[in-house]
Design a protein around this motif. Sequence first.
Motif, PDB file in Angstrom:
ATOM      1  N   LEU A 136       0.824  -1.213   0.000  1.00 30.76           N
ATOM      2  CA  LEU A 136       0.000   0.000   0.000  1.00 30.76           C
ATOM      3  C   LEU A 136       0.859   1.264   0.000  1.00 30.76           C
ATOM      4  N   LYS A 137       1.960   1.237   0.740  1.00 28.98           N
ATOM      5  CA  LYS A 137       2.844   2.410   0.793  1.00 28.98           C
ATOM      6  C   LYS A 137       3.562   2.642  -0.529  1.00 28.98           C
ATOM      7  N   LEU A 138       3.727   1.571  -1.316  1.00 31.84           N
ATOM      8  CA  LEU A 138       4.380   1.685  -2.626  1.00 31.84           C
ATOM      9  C   LEU A 138       3.383   2.061  -3.723  1.00 31.84           C
ATOM     10  N   ASN A 139       2.176   2.442  -3.297  1.00 39.19           N
ATOM     11  CA  ASN A 139       1.133   2.926  -4.216  1.00 39.19           C
ATOM     12  C   ASN A 139       0.673   1.892  -5.241  1.00 39.19           C
ATOM     13  N   GLN A 140       0.717   0.635  -4.863  1.00 40.14           N
ATOM     14  CA  GLN A 140       0.109  -0.388  -5.702  1.00 40.14           C
ATOM     15  C   GLN A 140      -1.382  -0.402  -5.383  1.00 40.14           C
ATOM     16  N   ARG A 141      -2.200   0.013  -6.333  1.00 38.86           N
ATOM     17  CA  ARG A 141      -3.613   0.235  -6.051  1.00 38.86           C
ATOM     18  C   ARG A 141      -4.567  -0.660  -6.827  1.00 38.86           C
ATOM     19  N   ALA A 142      -4.089  -1.364  -7.835  1.00 36.44           N
ATOM     20  CA  ALA A 142      -4.976  -2.243  -8.604  1.00 36.44           C
ATOM     21  C   ALA A 142      -5.482  -3.370  -7.708  1.00 36.44           C
ATOM     22  N   VAL A 143      -6.754  -3.679  -7.832  1.00 43.36           N
ATOM     23  CA  VAL A 143      -7.366  -4.690  -6.976  1.00 43.36           C
ATOM     24  C   VAL A 143      -6.625  -6.025  -7.064  1.00 43.36           C
ATOM     25  N   ASP A 144      -6.268  -6.433  -8.290  1.00 49.39           N
ATOM     26  CA  ASP A 144      -5.607  -7.735  -8.429  1.00 49.39           C
ATOM     27  C   ASP A 144      -4.171  -7.739  -7.927  1.00 49.39           C
ATOM     28  N   GLU A 145      -3.626  -6.560  -7.618  1.00 49.14           N
ATOM     29  CA  GLU A 145      -2.299  -6.480  -7.013  1.00 49.14           C
ATOM     30  C   GLU A 145      -2.377  -6.542  -5.487  1.00 49.14           C
ATOM     31  N   VAL A 146      -3.435  -5.984  -4.929  1.00 45.99           N
ATOM     32  CA  VAL A 146      -3.568  -5.859  -3.473  1.00 45.99           C
ATOM     33  C   VAL A 146      -4.300  -7.042  -2.841  1.00 45.99           C
ATOM     34  N   GLN A 147      -5.355  -7.523  -3.500  1.00 47.30           N
ATOM     35  CA  GLN A 147      -6.221  -8.521  -2.879  1.00 47.30           C
ATOM     36  C   GLN A 147      -5.504  -9.795  -2.434  1.00 47.30           C
ATOM     37  N   PRO A 148      -4.567 -10.352  -3.219  1.00 48.22           N
ATOM     38  CA  PRO A 148      -3.900 -11.588  -2.762  1.00 48.22           C
ATOM     39  C   PRO A 148      -3.168 -11.422  -1.432  1.00 48.22           C
ATOM     40  N   TYR A 149      -2.580 -10.250  -1.202  1.00 48.44           N
ATOM     41  CA  TYR A 149      -1.854 -10.014   0.048  1.00 48.44           C
ATOM     42  C   TYR A 149      -2.822  -9.826   1.215  1.00 48.44           C
ATOM     43  N   GLU A 191      -7.237   7.143  -3.858  1.00 47.36           N
ATOM     44  CA  GLU A 191      -6.187   7.565  -2.927  1.00 47.36           C
ATOM     45  C   GLU A 191      -6.702   7.704  -1.502  1.00 47.36           C
ATOM     46  N   GLU A 192      -7.889   8.306  -1.354  1.00 46.75           N
ATOM     47  CA  GLU A 192      -8.422   8.489  -0.001  1.00 46.75           C
ATOM     48  C   GLU A 192      -8.774   7.143   0.642  1.00 46.75           C
ATOM     49  N   GLU A 193      -9.173   6.187  -0.175  1.00 46.71           N
ATOM     50  CA  GLU A 193      -9.480   4.856   0.353  1.00 46.71           C
ATOM     51  C   GLU A 193      -8.208   4.112   0.743  1.00 46.71           C
ATOM     52  N   VAL A 194      -7.139   4.340  -0.007  1.00 42.89           N
ATOM     53  CA  VAL A 194      -5.855   3.720   0.338  1.00 42.89           C
ATOM     54  C   VAL A 194      -5.396   4.205   1.708  1.00 42.89           C
ATOM     55  N   GLN A 196      -7.277   5.229   4.187  1.00 48.43           N
ATOM     56  CA  GLN A 196      -8.112   4.595   5.208  1.00 48.43           C
ATOM     57  C   GLN A 196      -7.749   3.122   5.354  1.00 48.43           C
ATOM     58  N   PHE A 197      -7.487   2.469   4.230  1.00 51.97           N
ATOM     59  CA  PHE A 197      -7.102   1.062   4.228  1.00 51.97           C
ATOM     60  C   PHE A 197      -5.815   0.870   5.035  1.00 51.97           C
ATOM     61  N   LEU A 198      -4.818   1.696   4.746  1.00 56.47           N
ATOM     62  CA  LEU A 198      -3.543   1.605   5.453  1.00 56.47           C
ATOM     63  C   LEU A 198      -3.720   1.903   6.936  1.00 56.47           C
ATOM     64  N   PHE A 199      -4.581   2.854   7.250  1.00 56.77           N
ATOM     65  CA  PHE A 199      -4.875   3.196   8.647  1.00 56.77           C
ATOM     66  C   PHE A 199      -5.482   1.992   9.377  1.00 56.77           C
ATOM     67  N   ASP A 200      -6.426   1.311   8.722  1.00 56.95           N
ATOM     68  CA  ASP A 200      -7.078   0.149   9.333  1.00 56.95           C
ATOM     69  C   ASP A 200      -6.098  -1.011   9.504  1.00 56.95           C
ATOM     70  N   VAL A 201      -5.221  -1.217   8.519  1.00 56.65           N
ATOM     71  CA  VAL A 201      -4.227  -2.294   8.622  1.00 56.65           C
ATOM     72  C   VAL A 201      -3.253  -1.993   9.753  1.00 56.65           C
ATOM     73  N   ASP A 202      -2.825  -0.738   9.853  1.00 52.62           N
ATOM     74  CA  ASP A 202      -1.889  -0.347  10.905  1.00 52.62           C
ATOM     75  C   ASP A 202      -2.515  -0.513  12.288  1.00 52.62           C
TER      76      ASP A 202
END
Length: 217
Positions: A136-149, A191-194, A196-202
């Motif tokens: 997420l910090k490396l700005n990978q935002r495509a669903v198929d890039e993020v979802q597996p992790y 971007e705004e969802e990223v 929030q996403f990173l905030f929730d993961v942290d």
Amino acid sequence: MASATRPPMGEIKPYENSRERNDLNILADLYSIIKATDLLEAAYSRDAISAIEYNEECSKLIAQFKATEKSLILNKTIESATEFYREYQVDCPRAFHRLIEAGVPATVMHPQADSRGDNVIIAETVQAFITLMDILKLNQRAVDEVQPYLEALVSALGKVKGLSPSFEGIVKLKLWLTKLHNLRAYDEIAEEEVRQFLFDVDNAYSAFHKHLSGGSV
């Protein structure tokens, strides 16, 4: 008098050009994936296949399903897999739930007991947290890039002994998993969802460390 002979019939084709032939082939692929998933789900429900084998095969089928559905939608052959189910009266309810409603293997949302040691499971979970946050910090935002992790993290958390299913971190991460599943593979997270996403993961990571130290979560 010789009887009249009927001229030979030409081959009857279900398509008129190469584009239609390609679409029919992809539709057949989609149906094959759905049938295979339905059979796999039935086998898993009867304990005829191990959780490890199921997870591997189901993950592969889900990836193939998403790629095939994407191709058909881009070609404007179908609007969605749900429409395909309805139009062709596909009777594969287990596959519908797994591929369209859930979008992840059953072992992700409901992992089975892991016989490995606690330290191994905890180390795997910590690594899953770190990897997802790095992505997420490396700005990978495509669903198929993020979802597996994200799937890997939710699955790892579910194996940690003593961690309640109502643990706030798991609940929020499963909500994100559902959200990503409802997007298309090539969609990008805003971007705004990223943030929030990173905030929730942290926050989930902090709560996980608190759990490991014996604090309440």
